[in-house]
Each structure stands twice: as structure tokens, then as C-alpha cells.
Design an enzyme around this catalytic site. Sequence first.
Site, PDB file in Angstrom:
ATOM      1  N   PRO A   2     -43.980   6.276 -29.370  1.00  0.00           N
ATOM      2  CA  PRO A   2     -45.431   6.352 -29.146  1.00  0.00           C
ATOM      3  C   PRO A   2     -45.755   6.243 -27.651  1.00  0.00           C
ATOM      4  O   PRO A   2     -45.184   5.423 -26.937  1.00  0.00           O
ATOM      5  CB  PRO A   2     -45.966   5.148 -29.925  1.00  0.00           C
ATOM      6  CG  PRO A   2     -44.912   4.836 -30.929  1.00  0.00           C
ATOM      7  CD  PRO A   2     -43.615   5.182 -30.269  1.00  0.00           C
ATOM      8  N   GLU A   3     -46.665   7.087 -27.202  1.00  0.00           N
ATOM      9  CA  GLU A   3     -47.077   7.091 -25.807  1.00  0.00           C
ATOM     10  C   GLU A   3     -48.557   6.713 -25.731  1.00  0.00           C
ATOM     11  O   GLU A   3     -49.127   6.235 -26.714  1.00  0.00           O
ATOM     12  CB  GLU A   3     -46.792   8.465 -25.191  1.00  0.00           C
ATOM     13  CG  GLU A   3     -45.320   8.866 -25.303  1.00  0.00           C
ATOM     14  CD  GLU A   3     -45.016  10.244 -24.744  1.00  0.00           C
ATOM     15  OE1 GLU A   3     -45.702  10.670 -23.781  1.00  0.00           O
ATOM     16  OE2 GLU A   3     -44.109  10.919 -25.264  1.00  0.00           O
ATOM     17  N   LYS A  58     -47.993   1.774 -22.786  1.00  0.00           N
ATOM     18  CA  LYS A  58     -47.547   1.969 -24.160  1.00  0.00           C
ATOM     19  C   LYS A  58     -47.627   0.676 -24.971  1.00  0.00           C
ATOM     20  O   LYS A  58     -47.142   0.624 -26.098  1.00  0.00           O
ATOM     21  CB  LYS A  58     -46.109   2.487 -24.180  1.00  0.00           C
ATOM     22  CG  LYS A  58     -45.907   3.809 -23.458  1.00  0.00           C
ATOM     23  CD  LYS A  58     -44.431   4.204 -23.495  1.00  0.00           C
ATOM     24  CE  LYS A  58     -44.170   5.463 -22.685  1.00  0.00           C
ATOM     25  NZ  LYS A  58     -42.745   5.853 -22.700  1.00  0.00           N
ATOM     26  N   ARG A 260     -32.440  12.844 -20.395  1.00  0.00           N
ATOM     27  CA  ARG A 260     -33.602  13.160 -21.231  1.00  0.00           C
ATOM     28  C   ARG A 260     -33.687  14.665 -21.456  1.00  0.00           C
ATOM     29  O   ARG A 260     -33.324  15.461 -20.588  1.00  0.00           O
ATOM     30  CB  ARG A 260     -34.908  12.699 -20.558  1.00  0.00           C
ATOM     31  CG  ARG A 260     -35.044  11.210 -20.352  1.00  0.00           C
ATOM     32  CD  ARG A 260     -36.322  10.923 -19.588  1.00  0.00           C
ATOM     33  NE  ARG A 260     -36.509   9.511 -19.326  1.00  0.00           N
ATOM     34  CZ  ARG A 260     -37.181   8.690 -20.117  1.00  0.00           C
ATOM     35  NH1 ARG A 260     -37.754   9.168 -21.213  1.00  0.00           N
ATOM     36  NH2 ARG A 260     -37.319   7.413 -19.822  1.00  0.00           N
TER      37      ARG A 260
END
Length: 272
Positions: A2-3, A58, A260
Site C-alpha cells: 500500500p502506498e 505510508k 526493483r
Amino acid sequence: MPELPEMENYRRKLSDRILNIPISKVIVNREKSINVHPDEFQATLIGAKVIFVERRGKHLIFHLNDGRRLLLHLMLGGLLYMAKEEEERPSRSTQIEIFFGDRILCFIGLRLGYLHLLTAKETEKALRDLGPELMDRRMTKERFVRLLGTRRGALKSLLVNQHAVAGIGNCYADEIAFDAGIHPSAKVQHLSEVSLERLYDSAVKVLEEATEGGGYMEMPFSTDDRLTGGYDDQCKVYDREGEACVRCGTAIARIEQSGRKAFYCPSCQHEE
């Protein structure tokens, strides 16, 4: 993970459902998800009220009526679910459950995440290294340009660096870079002032649209929730490898950057 948009969506929904309702019961199924003994955790919370829910990056901060805080970070795989009746409980196992009247706030997937009971001072210390937020009213385009002007390295690595800018993760870093037409590997120190200004505009636009759209999380917050996850279908590049770019039709590509994944359009995004 979640951001900012997902956590802001949770904050708004929680603010409509749990404020000033005495906590009647607390269940801790995973001790590692909290920072004190379960007996202390339960004794402190039962009878207490959440008077305000704040978001910082966050994180969510539950302000209790006795001045203490609950600091939540869902990390990778964490979710929130509000059940109104016992039969509405999610099929996935819960690590913590907090009862507000006839509603149960379920914390799910806290394998890496946590819900810590802290004093106000401890909370401030835990968050002191977070960078500024783009959605903060004190953030301006001029300040953003100055901020990035002191940084070096690849654009995506900077956007997801919580010490530089708080709240952005893999998904929205890719979406912001795409909207701005900048390659995720572009060196920030080589970007012109015009490009940085465009990047700011794109960041504000994407984060606002994603927040209003409910973010990209798939699981609804409750059985009557029709908003959460609504932005997933609006993502232009994130997790869209091989799909046609909505601008030019070129296949979306994926690269590995500092461990990433980064998704981008090879035609629309440039290193400038």
C-alpha cells in the site's frame, strides 16, 4: 505494498467508521505484529477511543483519547478489512482484531507490517526521518524543484526513497514517470528545471487521481465498499508489461533497477 493513495483511502474510511467509539475487545493472533506484551496491548486499548486518524507517508497513526498512538505500517502484503458481523470476516487469517461496537477492524497480512503502541514522542521519533509529502499544502512546485535539485541518482530510486519523498512506492513511481514522459532510469541531476516542474505536476495529478479512485488494492475494505481498488484498471504502465501504451501503442517494457521492477514505455519516456 500500500502506498499513499491506498493509505489515504483507508484513513478516510476509518475516520467515517471508528472515531469516538469505545474499543470493546482486542484479539492478538500474532505477537510479532505488536511491540508490547499482548496483555498490555489489550488492557491499554479496551475502553479507549480513537479520536483522530492521521496519515504520514505510508503509515497510519491512530490517536487515542489518552494521548497515546497506534502506529500502523502494512508493509508488503498488508491489508485492512472492516467486518460488521461475524459472518463478514475475511477468509484470510487475521493478525490483530480490534472491536468498535458491532464493527471489527481486521489487520491482515502483517507478516512484515506492524501495529505499535507508542507515546506521542515515540511516534514522532519513529517518523522523523520521513521526507516531505507532495500532497502537503506546504509543498510547492518551487520547493519540489529545489528538493530534487540537491539529489542524485535514478528517478525511480529517488521517488521510492522515503527519506526523500514520503508515500510513493513502486506503482506510483512508474505511473508518475510515465505521465511526465521521463524514463525511470533518468538521472535526476541531469533533468532540467522544466522537466522537474513537469514531474511535480504529474506526481500531484497521479496521486490525487489514484486517491480519489480508491488506489490499486484489490481487496475491498468492507462488503459495501465499491471504491477500494478502483484505480487498478487506470494504471497505464505498472504491471502492464507487453500491453500497448495508451499513448503510442508501443509495448510496455520492464527493467530491473536496484532490485526493483520498473515498467515504462520505451517510446514515450526519455532520459532527457
